[in-house]
Design a protein around this motif. Structure first.
Motif, PDB file in Angstrom:
ATOM      1  N   GLU A 158      -5.157   5.259  -2.438  1.00 39.13           N
ATOM      2  CA  GLU A 158      -5.573   4.168  -3.305  1.00 39.13           C
ATOM      3  C   GLU A 158      -6.582   4.689  -4.318  1.00 39.13           C
ATOM      4  N   GLY A 159      -6.729   3.978  -5.385  1.00 37.01           N
ATOM      5  CA  GLY A 159      -7.715   4.314  -6.403  1.00 37.01           C
ATOM      6  C   GLY A 159      -7.462   5.661  -7.053  1.00 37.01           C
ATOM      7  N   LEU A 202       5.297   6.773   0.966  1.00 39.46           N
ATOM      8  CA  LEU A 202       5.994   5.578   1.424  1.00 39.46           C
ATOM      9  C   LEU A 202       5.165   4.346   1.084  1.00 39.46           C
ATOM     10  N   GLU A 203       5.847   3.295   0.661  1.00 37.22           N
ATOM     11  CA  GLU A 203       5.172   2.024   0.414  1.00 37.22           C
ATOM     12  C   GLU A 203       5.449   1.111   1.601  1.00 37.22           C
ATOM     13  N   MET A 252       0.838  -1.173   0.000  1.00 38.22           N
ATOM     14  CA  MET A 252       0.000   0.000   0.000  1.00 38.22           C
ATOM     15  C   MET A 252       0.887   1.241   0.000  1.00 38.22           C
ATOM     16  N   ILE A 253       0.358   2.304  -0.568  1.00 35.05           N
ATOM     17  CA  ILE A 253       1.066   3.576  -0.608  1.00 35.05           C
ATOM     18  C   ILE A 253       0.435   4.495   0.450  1.00 35.05           C
ATOM     19  N   PHE A 254       1.304   5.143   1.227  1.00 32.05           N
ATOM     20  CA  PHE A 254       0.850   6.057   2.268  1.00 32.05           C
ATOM     21  C   PHE A 254       1.439   7.437   2.040  1.00 32.05           C
ATOM     22  N   LYS A 255       0.651   8.460   2.356  1.00 33.84           N
ATOM     23  CA  LYS A 255       1.151   9.830   2.369  1.00 33.84           C
ATOM     24  C   LYS A 255       1.302  10.209   3.833  1.00 33.84           C
ATOM     25  N   GLU A 296      -2.544  11.973  -6.980  1.00 36.80           N
ATOM     26  CA  GLU A 296      -1.263  12.322  -6.358  1.00 36.80           C
ATOM     27  C   GLU A 296      -0.106  12.050  -7.319  1.00 36.80           C
ATOM     28  N   LYS A 297      -0.163  10.963  -8.050  1.00 36.17           N
ATOM     29  CA  LYS A 297       0.901  10.639  -9.002  1.00 36.17           C
ATOM     30  C   LYS A 297       0.992  11.680 -10.112  1.00 36.17           C
TER      31      LYS A 297
END
Length: 70
Positions: free
Chosen positions: A52-53, A25-26, A1-4, A59-60
């Motif tokens: 997510e989603g 961070l992953e 999972m990706i976290f901000k 964000e990307k």
């Protein structure tokens, strides 16, 4: 999972919204993400947000998206 991760650069000063930074961070889950940041930085973590989603895609495309590795 990706976290901000929203954080202040130091734990010494009082947090100020204008000085809040973020990193991406992953990690497997929020607990692991917090442990990684606390172990490898002097940062004061304010908030950890799961990306997510559509939110992750946004964000990307629209932020300084770069995964941090420790």
């Amino acid at each position: 999972m990706i976290f901000k991760i929203y954080y202040q650069e130091t734990k010494i000063r009082n947090p100020k919204r204008e000085q809040t930074h973020s990193l991406y961070l992953e990690a497997a889950d929020e607990v692991v993400a917090r442990e990684l940041v606390e172990k490898n930085t002097p940062y004061n973590i304010e908030y950890i947000q799961v990306l997510e989603g559509n939110h992750l895609e946004y964000e990307k495309e629209n932020a300084d998206f770069k995964l941090t590795e420790f």
